[in-house]
Design a protein around this motif. Structure first.
Motif, PDB file in Angstrom:
ATOM      1  N   MET A 157      -7.234  -3.235  10.161  1.00 60.46           N
ATOM      2  CA  MET A 157      -6.485  -2.021   9.248  1.00 60.46           C
ATOM      3  C   MET A 157      -5.753  -1.955   8.286  1.00 60.46           C
ATOM      4  N   LEU A 158      -6.000  -1.215   7.304  1.00 58.45           N
ATOM      5  CA  LEU A 158      -5.404  -0.618   6.337  1.00 58.45           C
ATOM      6  C   LEU A 158      -4.005  -2.025   5.578  1.00 58.45           C
ATOM      7  N   TRP A 159      -3.216  -1.706   7.137  1.00 61.57           N
ATOM      8  CA  TRP A 159      -1.942  -2.448   6.255  1.00 61.57           C
ATOM      9  C   TRP A 159      -2.040  -4.021   6.608  1.00 61.57           C
ATOM     10  N   LEU A 160      -2.981  -4.907   7.535  1.00 60.69           N
ATOM     11  CA  LEU A 160      -3.288  -6.669   7.279  1.00 60.69           C
ATOM     12  C   LEU A 160      -4.071  -6.290   6.153  1.00 60.69           C
ATOM     13  N   LYS A 161      -5.301  -5.541   5.425  1.00 60.56           N
ATOM     14  CA  LYS A 161      -5.425  -5.629   3.889  1.00 60.56           C
ATOM     15  C   LYS A 161      -4.121  -6.233   2.624  1.00 60.56           C
ATOM     16  N   ALA A 162      -3.202  -4.889   3.190  1.00 60.80           N
ATOM     17  CA  ALA A 162      -2.897  -4.785   1.870  1.00 60.80           C
ATOM     18  C   ALA A 162      -1.206  -5.816   2.254  1.00 60.80           C
ATOM     19  N   GLY A 163      -1.252  -6.430   3.488  1.00 64.30           N
ATOM     20  CA  GLY A 163      -0.153  -7.590   3.626  1.00 64.30           C
ATOM     21  C   GLY A 163      -0.102  -8.752   3.246  1.00 64.30           C
ATOM     22  N   TYR A 164      -1.934  -9.344   3.281  1.00 65.65           N
ATOM     23  CA  TYR A 164      -2.677 -10.136   2.447  1.00 65.65           C
ATOM     24  C   TYR A 164      -2.872 -10.053   1.384  1.00 65.65           C
TER      25      TYR A 164
ATOM     26  N   VAL B 256      -0.568  -8.601  -0.274  1.00 69.50           N
ATOM     27  CA  VAL B 256       1.072  -8.725  -0.895  1.00 69.50           C
ATOM     28  C   VAL B 256       1.590 -10.068  -0.880  1.00 69.50           C
ATOM     29  N   VAL B 257       1.227 -10.459   0.304  1.00 64.44           N
ATOM     30  CA  VAL B 257       1.556 -12.099   0.305  1.00 64.44           C
ATOM     31  C   VAL B 257       1.474 -13.008  -0.636  1.00 64.44           C
ATOM     32  N   GLY B 258      -0.378 -13.044  -0.981  1.00 62.85           N
ATOM     33  CA  GLY B 258      -0.720 -13.798  -1.596  1.00 62.85           C
ATOM     34  C   GLY B 258       0.023 -13.482  -3.144  1.00 62.85           C
ATOM     35  N   LEU B 259      -0.036 -11.963  -3.622  1.00 67.80           N
ATOM     36  CA  LEU B 259       0.830 -12.014  -4.808  1.00 67.80           C
ATOM     37  C   LEU B 259       2.605 -12.519  -4.839  1.00 67.80           C
ATOM     38  N   VAL B 260       2.709 -12.468  -3.967  1.00 67.44           N
ATOM     39  CA  VAL B 260       4.260 -13.477  -3.939  1.00 67.44           C
ATOM     40  C   VAL B 260       3.869 -15.050  -3.996  1.00 67.44           C
ATOM     41  N   ALA B 261       3.032 -15.419  -3.322  1.00 69.98           N
ATOM     42  CA  ALA B 261       2.714 -16.777  -3.507  1.00 69.98           C
ATOM     43  C   ALA B 261       2.402 -17.510  -4.730  1.00 69.98           C
ATOM     44  N   ILE B 262       1.779 -16.164  -5.302  1.00 67.79           N
ATOM     45  CA  ILE B 262       1.759 -16.669  -7.033  1.00 67.79           C
ATOM     46  C   ILE B 262       2.842 -16.411  -7.673  1.00 67.79           C
ATOM     47  N   VAL B 263       3.379 -15.727  -7.503  1.00 66.83           N
ATOM     48  CA  VAL B 263       5.085 -14.924  -8.876  1.00 66.83           C
ATOM     49  C   VAL B 263       5.312 -16.432  -7.305  1.00 66.83           C
ATOM     50  N   ILE B 264       5.597 -17.572  -6.721  1.00 67.20           N
ATOM     51  CA  ILE B 264       7.030 -18.399  -6.383  1.00 67.20           C
ATOM     52  C   ILE B 264       6.378 -19.547  -6.687  1.00 67.20           C
ATOM     53  N   LEU B 265       5.149 -19.834  -6.875  1.00 72.22           N
ATOM     54  CA  LEU B 265       4.664 -20.780  -7.477  1.00 72.22           C
ATOM     55  C   LEU B 265       4.696 -20.957  -9.229  1.00 72.22           C
ATOM     56  N   PHE B 266       4.728 -19.702  -9.280  1.00 72.43           N
ATOM     57  CA  PHE B 266       4.773 -19.927 -11.042  1.00 72.43           C
ATOM     58  C   PHE B 266       5.809 -18.918 -11.606  1.00 72.43           C
ATOM     59  N   LYS B 267       7.187 -19.013 -10.985  1.00 71.22           N
ATOM     60  CA  LYS B 267       8.634 -18.269 -11.017  1.00 71.22           C
ATOM     61  C   LYS B 267       9.401 -18.970 -12.363  1.00 71.22           C
TER      62      LYS B 267
END
Ligand code: SF4
Lengths: 183, 108
Positions: free
Chosen positions: B87-94, B96-107
């Motif tokens: 499903m497309l939303w699974l890919k999109a979800g992954y 988004v989660v990855g990008l949020v992780a990057i933001v949290i790590l380097f905020k």
């Protein structure tokens, strides 16, 4: 059953870590010779490992100096259980020719327990291979067969010593001789 | 849902992996000799040196940039290898989660 499985796994992949306690590098080169294709300890699953954390056998060369002693003990403590120590070269066996220098405490067993002693200056690669094989023979039937074959076809006296033999030799070296005759 | 559908479902696979990992870990624990935590056993290995601290500041100038690109590579690899039927939303979800992780790590 599980015990046999564990012994089989241990005997088939003993990872060794090389530690130079203060050797002249002569024995270190011979360890490499024992591991590389001419003597080829690797055919028995022996693998040279960089970290003692992953090693089962410590190949220690050289005498133990005051400076290295704590480090040798720490490295030995950091190895995984069960662990074995093979000391390579006359320096490792007794500290000779540097003992009793002001900074030399003796052989490797001045710091940690040793399971096999391989004398020689430098130790011969076939003696090192034989020492490691003798250790493996307690765990692995293939190594046991090889040891038996070697002992049947070659003179192995003096190639390696077990701790009891070293102890005996030390005791007899300390026993005073017959002394001067009274006549 | 068919039996095959249940067996090949990601949640079932995940649970099976967890159980497999737990069995391996427990077996290893049961077979391993008792650890003796004497002396420097639990200290960081540092070629025999006695380290007083357990962490050191890293001094790689481009560490942050390299780490972000590593994360992006992993995200791209996972999304690129997801089956086309997913499903497309699974890919999109992954993503988004990855990008949020990057933001949290380097905020900071
Ligand atoms: S036994 Fe001989 S070759 Fe080996 S480390 Fe000592 S001095 Fe060097």
């Amino acid at each position: 059953m599980l015990d046999r499985l564990v012994r089989w796994a241990r005997g088939k992949s003993p990872w060794v870590c090389h530690l130079n306690c203060g050797s002249c590098n002569g024995c270190d080169i011979e360890i490499l010779a024992a591991l590389t294709p001419r003597f080829d300890l690797e055919r028995l699953g022996v693998l040279l490992e960089g970290s003692p954390r992953h090693a089962d056998v410590l190949l220690a060369t050289g005498p133990v100096t005051r400076q290295i002693k704590d480090r040798v003990v720490r490295i030995y403590e950091q190895m995984a259980e069960p662990k074995f120590v093979v000391c390579v070269g006359t320096c490792g066996v007794s500290g000779s020719p540097f003992y009793p220098g002001y900074n030399v405490l003796g052989g490797v067993d001045a710091a940690i327990p040793v399971d096999i002693y391989v004398p020689g200056c430098p130790a011969r690669p076939d003696a090192i291979a034989y020492g490691v094989l003798k250790l493996l023979a307690t765990l692995n039937s293939q190594a046991q067969e090889l040891v038996e074959e070697i002992e049947a076809t070659r003179d192995t006296v003096g190639l390696i010593y077990m701790p009891e033999e070293i102890e005996e030799q030390r005791e007899s070296a300390q026993t005073p001789g017959p002394g001067p005759s009274e006549n | 849902m068919t039996a095959a559908g249940i067996i090949y479902h990601p949640v079932t696979a995940f649970l099976l992996c967890m159980v497999g990992g737990w069995v391996l870990y427990t077996l290893g624990r049961a077979l391993a000799p008792v650890t003796r935590t004497v002396g420097g056993k639990l200290k960081t290995y540092a070629c025999g040196e006695n380290l007083e601290q357990d962490s050191f500041p890293n001094a790689y100038d481009l560490f942050h940039a390299a780490f972000i690109f590593t994360l992006l590579d992993v995200i791209a690899l996972v999304i690129g290898t997801v089956p086309a039927t997913a499903m497309l939303w699974l890919k999109a979800g992954y993503l988004v989660v990855g990008l949020v992780a990057i933001v949290i790590l380097f905020k900071d």
